[in-house]
Scaffold this active site. Structure first.
Site, PDB file in Angstrom:
ATOM      1  N   GLU A 153       1.548  12.279   8.658  1.00 16.97           N
ATOM      2  CA  GLU A 153       0.132  12.782   7.713  1.00 16.97           C
ATOM      3  C   GLU A 153      -0.815  14.442   8.033  1.00 16.97           C
ATOM      4  OE1 GLU A 153      -3.931  10.489   6.391  1.00 16.97           O
ATOM      5  OE2 GLU A 153      -2.880  10.040   7.682  1.00 16.97           O
ATOM      6  N   GLU A 252      -7.709   4.404  -0.245  1.00 12.37           N
ATOM      7  CA  GLU A 252      -8.274   5.079   1.195  1.00 12.37           C
ATOM      8  C   GLU A 252      -9.225   6.051   0.974  1.00 12.37           C
ATOM      9  OE1 GLU A 252      -6.759   6.246   5.418  1.00 12.37           O
ATOM     10  OE2 GLU A 252      -6.327   7.605   3.509  1.00 12.37           O
TER      11      GLU A 252
END
Length: 267
Positions: A153, A252
């Site tokens: 990520e 998220e």
């Protein structure tokens, strides 16, 4: 729960924080989610068997599917963002990989986010890059046997210390470079982190959508629910769909109000 043709997941490390962690899975189910995900839920990389049992029971009793789970990322609350690149933390990561595998075998989880780690002047950039590549390779090998994928990520520049991955290209330089021979690796496409760093979300979704294993949704600025900022969330989701993305889109984000009210964007 679906939105614009994508099945949605609730990240219970950021949603339903009005409740104790153990109660968030049931709250997600009550809100209509059948899929959930979480950051690493333990303070240590290698929880006890009893702690793992409690975690698995929490997921199972809520009757939700655990789709994604973070590897141990160090002390996140203190500002750490992963340990993969740190030569002195590889024993911790190895112990954590074993714990991840044990949880995956019991829950069916198949996506695992491995934070790269922040640059540290105790080692050269090359040594840290080599350490991270070896750690990512080892983690991918450990989950490959049951169909698991390791996610890498990019994070928002300026908010995560000296974390070196900011764009999709930064991640692809690793996945298409020293780890090109490892099949079960993927960019984690997080709209907040990429959008905050100036990445063209729609163009990136169009170019990479078919090869992305996981998507996370939050707006920018602020990291609130979609619609609280200025990112083209709907158009990005449409571009991902058109490009062939078939995975889950995980919520998220940091709700700007209570979590149930923050879900109004879905309507």
């Amino acid at each position: 729960m679906e939105y614009r043709g994508h099945r949605l997941s609730a990240n219970v490390s950021m949603l339903f924080t009005e409740l104790p962690y153990s109660e968030r899975y049931a709250a997600a189910a009550q809100a209509g989610f059948t899929d959930v995900e979480s950051w690493w839920p333990f303070a240590v990389p290698d929880p006890s068997p009893a702690e793992v049992d409690d975690f698995v029971r929490t997921v199972e009793s809520a009757e939700v599917s655990l789709g994604a789970l973070n590897f141990y990322g160090g002390d996140i609350s203190a500002g750490e963002r992963g340990v993969a690149s740190h030569p002195d933390r590889q024993d911790q990561l190895a112990a954590n990989v074993r714990a991840i595998v044990a949880i995956a075998e019991r829950t069916g989880c198949r996506l695992f986010n491995l934070l790269y780690g922040q640059l540290d002047d105790r080692w050269s950039p090359a040594e840290q890059a080599d350490t991270a590549a070896a750690a990512i390779r080892s983690a991918a090998g450990a989950v490959a046997g049951f169909g698991g994928t390791v996610l890498i990520e990019p994070l928002t520049e300026g908010l995560n210390g000296r974390y070196p991955l900011h764009t999709a290209d930064d991640v692809l330089a690793i996945l298409d470079g020293p780890l090109k021979d490892v099949d079960n690796l993927s960019l984690l496409f997080d709209t907040f982190h990429l959008g905050s760093n100036g990445v063209d979300l729609i163009a990136t979704a169009t170019a990479l959508g078919a090869d992305i294993a996981h998507v996370q949704l939050a707006d920018s600025p602020g990291r609130g629910e979609p619609g609280s900022g200025s990112l083209p969330i709907d158009a990005t989701l449409d571009a991902l769909k058109a490009a062939g993305y078939q995975g889950v889109a995980a919520c998220e984000y940091k709700p700007t109000t209570d979590t149930p009210s923050s879900l109004a964007w879905l309507s």
